[in-house]
Design an enzyme around this catalytic site. Structure first.
Site, PDB file in Angstrom:
ATOM      1  N   ASP A 183      -4.929  -4.155   5.604  1.00  0.00           N
ATOM      2  CA  ASP A 183      -5.208  -5.080   4.511  1.00  0.00           C
ATOM      3  C   ASP A 183      -4.044  -6.069   4.363  1.00  0.00           C
ATOM      4  OD1 ASP A 183      -6.645  -6.212   2.478  1.00  0.00           O
ATOM      5  OD2 ASP A 183      -6.119  -4.705   0.978  1.00  0.00           O
TER       6      ASP A 183
ATOM      7  N   SER B  72       0.866  -1.182   0.000  1.00  0.00           N
ATOM      8  CA  SER B  72       0.000   0.000   0.000  1.00  0.00           C
ATOM      9  C   SER B  72       0.901   1.230   0.000  1.00  0.00           C
ATOM     10  CB  SER B  72      -0.962  -0.057   1.191  1.00  0.00           C
ATOM     11  OG  SER B  72      -1.916   0.967   1.099  1.00  0.00           O
TER      12      SER B  72
ATOM     13  N   HIS C 219      -2.382  -1.002  -3.540  1.00  0.00           N
ATOM     14  CA  HIS C 219      -3.463  -0.003  -3.448  1.00  0.00           C
ATOM     15  C   HIS C 219      -3.055   1.227  -4.240  1.00  0.00           C
ATOM     16  CE1 HIS C 219      -4.632  -1.734   0.748  1.00  0.00           C
ATOM     17  NE2 HIS C 219      -5.139  -2.450  -0.238  1.00  0.00           N
TER      18      HIS C 219
END
Lengths: 287, 201
Positions: B134, B17, B44
């Site tokens: 996540d 991310s 992401h």
């Protein structure tokens, strides 16, 4: 340190995968035989996620429990149908697609006396209204017919109503402008409470009807077929079947528009089309 | 369904991310040119970001591709497209526009889970830098399936939250610096490695 309990996105971790596969197949077989909806050739991994979403929401513990309930309760089948059919959409979703369509497909459509478009898997209709506005602005709407179909009657009713959330209009206006819109987007709707009611003139040449890509056949010949982000939920075998249906339903030199992460490359139909726009996955039938 | 192989791991899944671009470039640059396991990456990023593949291709001779629906899985680096969940089915990828999972689409958890369910103990999961949780649940599922788990050393991560969270979920994951991960992956081909002992637990 002991293992921290972490939130799981769907299937319980301890679930036996082989048993799960059997249960899912039995559920889908039962749904098909009892209700006629055929999800047996859907891509397994995302299908399973959707099934578990329903299991969790109903407070159940297994796929078999869901099967028991679904077969005896048609209202639960309606919910499951909404879960399993894909209803993510937006007006001018992927603005680049509409810009490319305007630039590369519209000139050909201009040469036709009558234009027949099939929007397969239209969900709640946002992209159908987008196309209607585009054709209106290009002066082609009066000689166009859009056949907008979906497996699900509930979403079709919403599409016919033409009322979309007012809070979305800012995003949709941005999309519209990036898609090459030439007017003021607010001309096309009337704000009422928290909804935007789209002008009914936009649907005077649109026919919304239920059609199941998996089990139903062709119903006409079209100059354009739009089917975006629908077939990503199908396995390769079913994708090929639906591509056969589209191929048989397209006129010579007819245009097929897929979602921009879909491709004909992994299907049996790659050599039957030429590429109109690589990025936006717009194809023209050649063979 | 596809069964697990005696020979060793068959797929590497990577989640990143915030700070992921530099981390991914370092990891991928550390893979040998003959690395034959698919490396599947979920990073992401914003809906319209497009340069990731090109930027990663600059640092490896392995082919780097943004995944198209139903693309076959083979050697190379595969990047999930922005705004789609990436799932693995038997032998090919599947995309989905399902709702975001915990605000993320793509979701690292969703991808890790589908890999764990399809490839089982043949899966290697790698969690890199990021500012959210996540990947933790997905890495746990890879561990539960008997796969091998690697987490970027949080102390060296640009953003520590995601690797720290992953280590809470899988305390016996191997903790490695970015520079160590590529060679580590190259070294575990064709054999099984046991979980690493918990660090300062």
């Amino acid at each position: 340190m002991s293992n921290q309990r972490v939130e799981l996105p769907d299937t319980p971790a301890a679930y036996n995968r082989d048993v799960e596969r059997i249960e899912v197949e039995l559920l889908l077989e039962g749904v098909y035989r009892h209700y006629g909806f055929d999800f047996r050739s859907y891509a397994y991994s995302s299908l399973k996620r959707r099934i578990w979403k329903r299991i969790t929401q109903e407070g159940l513990a297994s796929v078999s429990q869901l099967q028991d309930r679904v077969l005896h309760d048609s209202s639960l089948m309606e919910k499951l149908l909404l879960d399993l059919s894909i209803n993510v959409t937006a007006m001018y979703r992927d603005p680049g697609f509409y810009a490319a369509f305007r630039e590369k497909v519209v000139p050909t459509l201009r040469t036709y006396p009558f234009i027949r478009i099939w929007h397969a898997g239209c969900s709640t209709g946002e992209e159908v209204y987008s196309m209607a506005i585009l054709l209106e602005e290009e002066g082609l709407y009066d000689r166009a017919r859009i056949y907008a179909t979906d497996i699900n009657e509930v979403v079709l009713q919403r599409a016919r109503a033409g009322i979309f959330p007012l809070e979305k209009m800012q995003e949709y206006t941005q999309n519209y402008l990036r898609a090459g819109g030439t007017r003021s987007f607010s001309e096309y709707y009337t704000a009422m409470y928290d909804g935007a009611l789209f002008n009914t003139t936009l649907t005077r040449n649109v026919v919304f009807s239920q059609h199941n890509l998996v089990t139903d056949g062709s119903f006409s010949e079209f100059n354009v077929i739009v089917c975006r982000n629908v077939m990503i939920y199908f396995d390769r075998k079913l994708q090929n079947r639906v591509h056969r249906l589209f191929y048989d339903s397209l006129s010579r030199r007819g245009v097929l528009a897929l979602g921009n992460k879909e491709t004909l490359r992994f299907t049996d139909f790659e050599d039957k089309y030429e590429v109109v726009d690589t990025r936006e996955k717009i194809y023209r039938r050649t063979a | 369904m596809s069964g697990e192989s005696e020979a060793g791991y068959r797929m590497v899944v990577v989640g990143a991310s915030a700070g992921g671009l530099y981390a991914l470039r370092t990891l991928i640059a550390g893979l040998p040119a003959d690395f034959d396991m698919p490396v599947v990456v979920v990073q992401h990023r914003a809906k319209e970001s497009e340069l990731l593949c090109e930027l990663l291709q600059e640092c490896t001779p392995l082919p780097v591709t943004e995944v198209m629906d139903k693309q076959e899985i083979g050697p190379g680096v595969f990047i999930g497209p922005p705004d789609y969940h990436l799932l693995v089915d038997d032998g090919s990828f599947a995309l989905s526009t399902d709702d975001p999972v915990r605000y993320s689409r793509p979701s690292i958890d969703v991808m890790f889970q589908s890999a764990a369910e399809t490839y089982g103990m043949d899966t290697v999961g790698v969690v890199l830098t990021g500012a959210n949780q996540d990947g933790s649940a997905g890495l746990r599922q890879i561990a539960d399936a008997g796969g091998h788990c690697v987490v970027q050393d949080p102390e060296t991560a640009e953003v520590r939250v995601m690797p720290r969270s992953a280590l809470k979920a899988v305390p016996d994951a191997c903790v490695l610096t970015l520079e160590e991960i590529g060679p580590h992956l190259a070294g575990i081909r064709g054999r099984r490695v046991p979980p690493c002992p918990p660090r300062d637990a």
